[in-house]
Design a protein around this motif. Structure first.
Motif, PDB file in Angstrom:
ATOM      1  N   LYS A   1       0.824  -1.209   0.000  1.00 57.56           N
ATOM      2  CA  LYS A   1       0.000   0.000   0.000  1.00 57.56           C
ATOM      3  C   LYS A   1       0.860   1.262   0.000  1.00 57.56           C
TER       4      LYS A   1
ATOM      5  N   ARG B   1       0.659   0.817  -4.262  1.00 56.21           N
ATOM      6  CA  ARG B   1      -0.706   1.322  -4.464  1.00 56.21           C
ATOM      7  C   ARG B   1      -0.754   2.842  -4.404  1.00 56.21           C
TER       8      ARG B   1
ATOM      9  N   GLN C   1      -2.252  -4.916  -8.800  1.00 61.33           N
ATOM     10  CA  GLN C   1      -2.689  -5.352  -7.474  1.00 61.33           C
ATOM     11  C   GLN C   1      -2.864  -6.868  -7.431  1.00 61.33           C
TER      12      GLN C   1
ATOM     13  N   ILE D   1      -9.332  -6.068   0.999  1.00 61.38           N
ATOM     14  CA  ILE D   1      -8.828  -4.885   0.312  1.00 61.38           C
ATOM     15  C   ILE D   1      -9.734  -4.548  -0.865  1.00 61.38           C
TER      16      ILE D   1
END
Length: 421
Positions: free
Chosen positions: A315, A319, A343, A369
């Protein structure tokens, strides 16, 4: 101010992959007195309150301001370009590189600006003392150089420097309005981007050259320097006009032609001519795929981190790269879908699942998620909700002047707010 408060200790940090024997390849990092910074914070609080109360700093300056961010400028420009393309108009955008802008601030000019703006005299006199007789010395290992005077520029590393720079450069917005035309100037600190909209390409170029001529006068007056070779311009339109591709029409600044760049990078986002962000997403994908190797190393069985720790790293490093400028990225759903695979691969690495057939939904449920698409749309929606709640002036302006698309080009407001005709 005390003399010791005005002395900066400079450490030189070498630039990546550069010749260490060249002085040009070092960045100075300035360390200032902590007590001085505390005093600056007190002055800044009062100065910013005065500036806000009198609406002195232009709304199109998004740098170093409360509740503002780079996304503001990107959304505003993207919205205007989408509306222009939908109306079969062209947009000429110019990225202007101001050479060492913070270091070139003319002290007398800054103090004159503070006087013209009627900044309270006590704050003005304090800032005058703050800028006067400043010095610096360079530290290499345990050795110090002699003290050198600082005659220009706002002090690097100081609390007041950003807001003083915003005050100094604010006059550039006075160049926006000409008879029968209106140029839009956007700033994020010293990143200057100007654009104009028109159906006629020749008129568009003439108007922008007139603006650049005024910008030259502004720079000469306020002692700014333009790096002509680092400037660029783009015609945002489905097709590049022949007059531009053939070189018949040019933009010029300080006698130097400005090169055409069909994919300029503005505030970390690559802007293609159609504002589809295809090139930007390709760069993001390449960067994120490369960073997946970090997860592969961390999941190695002999020293692997726990899945939750790896998820945090994903993350933070990967991300977050995909999330930047979400309100403009979601205008192209195809590009959003191109990010799904990043992802998916990351979650497979973290779960150590080597199966060829493993559904996205299974991995999302396993790690609780959101999908990339849901995440980006949520961020975009949150951005606009926050901007409206905090009365972000340029987003409010867009909402008040919104032009609904005819279906040829989805704009950020429609894509992010789900506005329907």
């Amino acid at each position: 101010m005390l003399k010791d408060w005005k002395i900066a200790q400079v450490t030189m940090i070498g630039k990546k992959d550069s010749d260490p024997h060249s002085l040009e390849n070092y960045r100075p990092i300035s360390l200032l007195n902590s007590i001085s910074k505390l005093a600056e914070k007190l002055i800044k609080t009062r100065l910013v309150a005065f500036l806000d109360a009198h609406s002195i700093i232009n709304d199109k300056q998004s740098g170093f301001r409360k509740n503002r961010q780079t996304t503001d400028n990107l959304v505003y420009f993207s919205q205007k370009v989408c509306e222009a393309i939908d109306g079969q108009k062209k947009v000429c955008g110019v990225l202007v590189d101001i050479r060492k802008a913070f270091d070139k601030v003319w002290h007398s000019g800054l103090l004159y600006t503070l006087h013209i703006l009627k900044i309270p005299s006590k704050i003005g006199f304090w800032i005058m003392s703050f800028l006067d007789n400043r010095q610096f010395r360079v530290k290499v290992d345990s050795i110090y150089s002699p003290l050198f005077p600082i005659k220009t520029g706002v002090p690097q590393g100081s609390v007041l420097a950003p807001i003083l720079f915003c005050i100094y450069i604010n006059a550039v917005f006075e160049l926006n309005v000409f008879p029968n035309q209106k140029i839009t100037t956007q700033l994020f600190a010293d990143d200057l981007f100007a654009f104009n909209i028109d159906k006629n390409i020749r008129r568009l170029v003439v108007q922008m050259n007139r603006y650049l001529k005024s910008l030259e006068t502004f720079c000469n007056k306020w002692r700014f320097s333009i790096a002509s070779n680092k400037c660029s311009f783009t015609i945002y339109s489905p097709k590049l006009p022949k007059e531009i591709s053939s070189g018949q029409l040019k933009l010029v600044i300080f006698g130097q032609p400005i090169p055409v760049n069909n994919n300029p990078k503005y505030l970390g986002v690559i802007l293609d001519r159609k504002v589809n962000f295809n090139k930007h997403i390709e760069e993001v994908r390449t960067s994120c795929i490369r960073k997946l190797n970090i997860l592969k190393c961390l999941s190695y069985k002999k020293w692997s981190l726990g899945s939750q720790q790896q998820l945090v790293i994903y993350k933070s490093l990967i991300r977050s790269r995909m999330e930047y400028a979400a309100p403009v990225i979601v205008t192209n759903q195809h590009n959003v879908e191109r990010l799904h695979g990043i992802q998916y691969k990351a979650l497979k690495i973290i779960s150590k699942n080597k199966s060829l057939y493993c559904s996205n939904q299974f991995l999302h449920d396993l790690f609780q998620i959101q999908s990339v698409s849901n995440r980006l749309h949520e961020l975009a929606s949150n951005y606009f909700e926050s901007a409206i709640l905090k009365k972000n002036p340029i987003i409010i302006e867009l909402l008040n002047d919104i032009t609904f698309s005819s279906g040829r080009k989805t704009n950020p407001l429609e894509a992010s707010l789900s506005i329907t005709r």
